[in-house]
Design a protein around this motif. Structure first.
Motif, mmCIF file in Angstrom:
data_model
loop_
_atom_site.group_PDB
_atom_site.id
_atom_site.type_symbol
_atom_site.label_atom_id
_atom_site.label_comp_id
_atom_site.label_asym_id
_atom_site.label_seq_id
_atom_site.Cartn_x
_atom_site.Cartn_y
_atom_site.Cartn_z
ATOM 1 N N SER A 131 23.721 38.677 18.792
ATOM 2 C CA SER A 131 23.915 39.315 20.093
ATOM 3 C C SER A 131 22.946 38.751 21.128
ATOM 4 O O SER A 131 23.325 38.476 22.276
ATOM 5 C CB SER A 131 23.734 40.834 19.959
ATOM 6 N N ALA A 132 21.691 38.569 20.724
ATOM 7 C CA ALA A 132 20.703 38.001 21.650
ATOM 8 C C ALA A 132 21.068 36.571 22.021
ATOM 9 O O ALA A 132 20.975 36.178 23.193
ATOM 10 C CB ALA A 132 19.312 38.056 21.016
ATOM 11 N N ARG A 133 21.485 35.786 21.038
ATOM 12 C CA ARG A 133 21.877 34.398 21.316
ATOM 13 C C ARG A 133 23.044 34.347 22.299
ATOM 14 O O ARG A 133 23.057 33.515 23.232
ATOM 15 C CB ARG A 133 22.274 33.683 20.020
ATOM 16 N N TYR A 134 24.032 35.232 22.086
ATOM 17 C CA TYR A 134 25.194 35.259 22.965
ATOM 18 C C TYR A 134 24.786 35.616 24.396
ATOM 19 O O TYR A 134 25.209 34.968 25.366
ATOM 20 C CB TYR A 134 26.213 36.261 22.438
ATOM 21 N N PRO A 214 13.291 22.540 33.299
ATOM 22 C CA PRO A 214 12.363 23.141 32.324
ATOM 23 C C PRO A 214 12.874 24.447 31.726
ATOM 24 O O PRO A 214 12.645 24.707 30.541
ATOM 25 C CB PRO A 214 11.091 23.363 33.153
ATOM 26 N N MET A 215 13.591 25.252 32.507
ATOM 27 C CA MET A 215 14.117 26.498 31.964
ATOM 28 C C MET A 215 15.237 26.231 30.966
ATOM 29 O O MET A 215 15.310 26.870 29.908
ATOM 30 C CB MET A 215 14.612 27.407 33.088
ATOM 31 N N VAL A 216 16.114 25.301 31.281
ATOM 32 C CA VAL A 216 17.190 24.953 30.347
ATOM 33 C C VAL A 216 16.595 24.413 29.055
ATOM 34 O O VAL A 216 17.005 24.800 27.946
ATOM 35 C CB VAL A 216 18.153 23.930 30.979
ATOM 36 N N ALA A 217 15.600 23.549 29.163
ATOM 37 C CA ALA A 217 15.000 22.952 27.974
ATOM 38 C C ALA A 217 14.282 24.000 27.129
ATOM 39 O O ALA A 217 14.434 24.020 25.887
ATOM 40 C CB ALA A 217 14.026 21.848 28.379
ATOM 41 N N ALA A 218 13.512 24.858 27.769
ATOM 42 C CA ALA A 218 12.769 25.880 27.024
ATOM 43 C C ALA A 218 13.719 26.857 26.343
ATOM 44 O O ALA A 218 13.529 27.215 25.174
ATOM 45 C CB ALA A 218 11.817 26.619 27.966
ATOM 46 N N THR A 219 14.749 27.279 27.068
ATOM 47 C CA THR A 219 15.702 28.230 26.495
ATOM 48 C C THR A 219 16.447 27.616 25.323
ATOM 49 O O THR A 219 16.616 28.257 24.273
ATOM 50 C CB THR A 219 16.697 28.702 27.569
ATOM 51 N N ASP A 220 16.903 26.396 25.475
ATOM 52 C CA ASP A 220 17.611 25.724 24.384
ATOM 53 C C ASP A 220 16.704 25.548 23.167
ATOM 54 O O ASP A 220 17.161 25.677 22.020
ATOM 55 C CB ASP A 220 18.138 24.368 24.842
ATOM 56 N N GLU A 221 15.444 25.278 23.402
ATOM 57 C CA GLU A 221 14.517 25.096 22.280
ATOM 58 C C GLU A 221 14.326 26.401 21.508
ATOM 59 O O GLU A 221 14.300 26.411 20.275
ATOM 60 C CB GLU A 221 13.176 24.568 22.783
ATOM 61 N N ILE A 222 14.203 27.506 22.240
ATOM 62 C CA ILE A 222 14.070 28.803 21.567
ATOM 63 C C ILE A 222 15.367 29.156 20.846
ATOM 64 O O ILE A 222 15.350 29.592 19.691
ATOM 65 C CB ILE A 222 13.672 29.892 22.582
ATOM 66 N N LEU A 223 16.496 28.962 21.508
ATOM 67 C CA LEU A 223 17.784 29.240 20.856
ATOM 68 C C LEU A 223 17.950 28.424 19.579
ATOM 69 O O LEU A 223 18.464 28.928 18.568
ATOM 70 C CB LEU A 223 18.935 28.944 21.816
ATOM 71 N N SER A 224 17.502 27.180 19.594
ATOM 72 C CA SER A 224 17.681 26.308 18.433
ATOM 73 C C SER A 224 16.922 26.813 17.212
ATOM 74 O O SER A 224 17.282 26.506 16.074
ATOM 75 C CB SER A 224 17.226 24.879 18.766
ATOM 76 N N LEU A 225 15.868 27.595 17.434
ATOM 77 C CA LEU A 225 15.101 28.159 16.319
ATOM 78 C C LEU A 225 15.904 29.180 15.531
ATOM 79 O O LEU A 225 15.597 29.467 14.369
ATOM 80 C CB LEU A 225 13.818 28.810 16.844
ATOM 81 N N PHE A 226 16.936 29.743 16.191
ATOM 82 C CA PHE A 226 17.689 30.845 15.583
ATOM 83 C C PHE A 226 19.195 30.584 15.534
ATOM 84 O O PHE A 226 19.977 31.514 15.468
ATOM 85 C CB PHE A 226 17.388 32.138 16.344
ATOM 86 N N GLY A 227 19.566 29.310 15.607
ATOM 87 C CA GLY A 227 20.970 28.961 15.455
ATOM 88 C C GLY A 227 21.616 28.328 16.665
ATOM 89 O O GLY A 227 22.779 27.922 16.606
ATOM 90 N N ARG A 229 22.891 27.871 20.871
ATOM 91 C CA ARG A 229 23.771 28.608 21.784
ATOM 92 C C ARG A 229 24.936 29.218 21.002
ATOM 93 O O ARG A 229 25.364 28.677 19.986
ATOM 94 C CB ARG A 229 24.321 27.698 22.883
ATOM 95 N N LEU A 230 25.439 30.333 21.537
ATOM 96 C CA LEU A 230 26.539 30.992 20.843
ATOM 97 C C LEU A 230 27.552 31.510 21.854
ATOM 98 O O LEU A 230 27.220 32.303 22.734
ATOM 99 C CB LEU A 230 26.015 32.169 20.006
ATOM 100 N N PHE A 231 28.786 31.040 21.711
ATOM 101 C CA PHE A 231 29.916 31.573 22.481
ATOM 102 C C PHE A 231 31.163 31.601 21.609
ATOM 103 O O PHE A 231 31.678 32.654 21.286
ATOM 104 C CB PHE A 231 30.172 30.765 23.754
ATOM 105 N N GLU A 232 31.633 30.434 21.213
ATOM 106 C CA GLU A 232 32.857 30.306 20.425
ATOM 107 C C GLU A 232 32.736 31.082 19.109
ATOM 108 O O GLU A 232 31.786 30.899 18.348
ATOM 109 C CB GLU A 232 33.131 28.830 20.124
ATOM 110 N N GLY A 233 33.670 31.978 18.884
ATOM 111 C CA GLY A 233 33.713 32.714 17.631
ATOM 112 C C GLY A 233 32.881 33.970 17.587
ATOM 113 O O GLY A 233 32.864 34.671 16.562
ATOM 114 N N TYR A 234 32.177 34.285 18.688
ATOM 115 C CA TYR A 234 31.352 35.495 18.672
ATOM 116 C C TYR A 234 32.226 36.733 18.780
ATOM 117 O O TYR A 234 33.125 36.797 19.616
ATOM 118 C CB TYR A 234 30.363 35.463 19.843
ATOM 119 N N ARG A 235 31.993 37.711 17.909
ATOM 120 C CA ARG A 235 32.749 38.963 17.925
ATOM 121 C C ARG A 235 31.789 40.146 17.860
ATOM 122 O O ARG A 235 30.729 40.062 17.250
ATOM 123 C CB ARG A 235 33.676 39.052 16.708
ATOM 124 N N THR A 236 32.210 41.252 18.475
ATOM 125 C CA THR A 236 31.457 42.501 18.361
ATOM 126 C C THR A 236 32.439 43.639 18.127
ATOM 127 O O THR A 236 33.632 43.515 18.396
ATOM 128 C CB THR A 236 30.665 42.807 19.652
#
Length: 249
Positions: A131-134, A214-227, A229-236
């Motif tokens: 959910s956080a990644r999405y 710098p914001m795009v790079a930092a965010t992508d780096e943090i996201l990469s630690l936990f899998g 970016r997430l969009f395709e296939g996300y369900r709730t």
């Protein structure tokens, strides 16, 4: 810790709550980092009414926040904050100077809350991380697509908060609000030798200067630690979907 703060807080509790079971002074005047805007964060334990309530006032040069509780209300706050991984009251009591302790509850509850604080939050579920990644991916897409300077700045602030909370949650750390978010990230940096407490604010400043890189790079780096970016296939489930949809208007 400033002794003036302890003296003022102690006198105030005795004056306003002569029947208090216990009282604690927490916050920056005890843990460090006092500034000209620091206040006295005082938690007071009463047997019953008029607790629970919160009151703000001034005493001398000090702004004062008083959190007046019963033991049952204090434990409810504790339970809710631990579930939210944001232990504000737990910190205020667990990392405190005991001002009053009539029946032993002052030292007993401080020790309990400190143990809870030191134990850290429960591990996040996979659904929480997804959910956080999405949500962060959605904000990142908005940042990249926006051509409005003011929108980009507001999105960047939300991204720094969301990415910082994901970083802390993913590594099993407490989160925080405002200054406490940065303090928790700085503590994580000290543990792992990273520099997120510097990079995330710097990335927001870069967006303000019309550079989203710098914001795009930092965010992508943090996201990469936990899998990543997430969009395709996300369900709730429907209840979760309604909540998340509110932020995507």
């Amino acid at each position: 810790m400033t002794r003036d703060a302890v003296t003022v807080a102690h006198r105030l509790v005795l004056e306003k709550f002569p029947r208090a079971r216990a009282a604690w002074l927490g916050g920056s005047v005890v843990t460090g980092g006092v500034t000209s805007a620091s206040d006295l964060d005082i938690t007071v334990l009463l047997e019953g009414e008029p607790a629970p309530y919160r009151e703000s006032l001034h005493r001398g040069r000090w702004p004062v926040e008083m959190f007046v509780q019963t033991e049952s209300s204090l434990m409810r706050f504790c339970t809710d904050e631990i579930a939210a991984r944001n232990p504000t009251t737990v910190r205020l009591v667990g990392q405190s100077e005991v001002l009053v302790d009539v029946d032993g509850s002052g030292h007993r509850l401080r020790a309990l809350f400190l143990r809870l604080l030191d134990a850290g939050p429960v591990p996040p579920t996979g659904d929480e991380i997804r959910s956080a990644r999405y949500g962060i991916t959605d904000l990142l897409d908005d940042l990249i697509a926006s051509d409005c300077e003011d929108e980009r700045l507001m999105i960047a602030t939300a991204l720094a908060t969301g990415a910082g909370e994901l970083l802390l949650t993913g590594y099993g750390r407490w989160i925080g609000r405002g200054k406490w978010l940065r303090r928790e990230i700085r503590s994580l940096d000290e543990r792992f030798g990273s520099d997120w407490a510097v990079r995330l604010p710097a990335a927001v400043r870069a967006v303000a200067a019309d550079d989203i890189g710098p914001m795009v790079a930092a965010t992508d780096e943090i996201l990469s630690l936990f899998g990543g970016r997430l969009f395709e296939g996300y369900r709730t489930r429907p209840a979760d979907a309604h909540t998340e949809h509110q932020g995507a208007q």
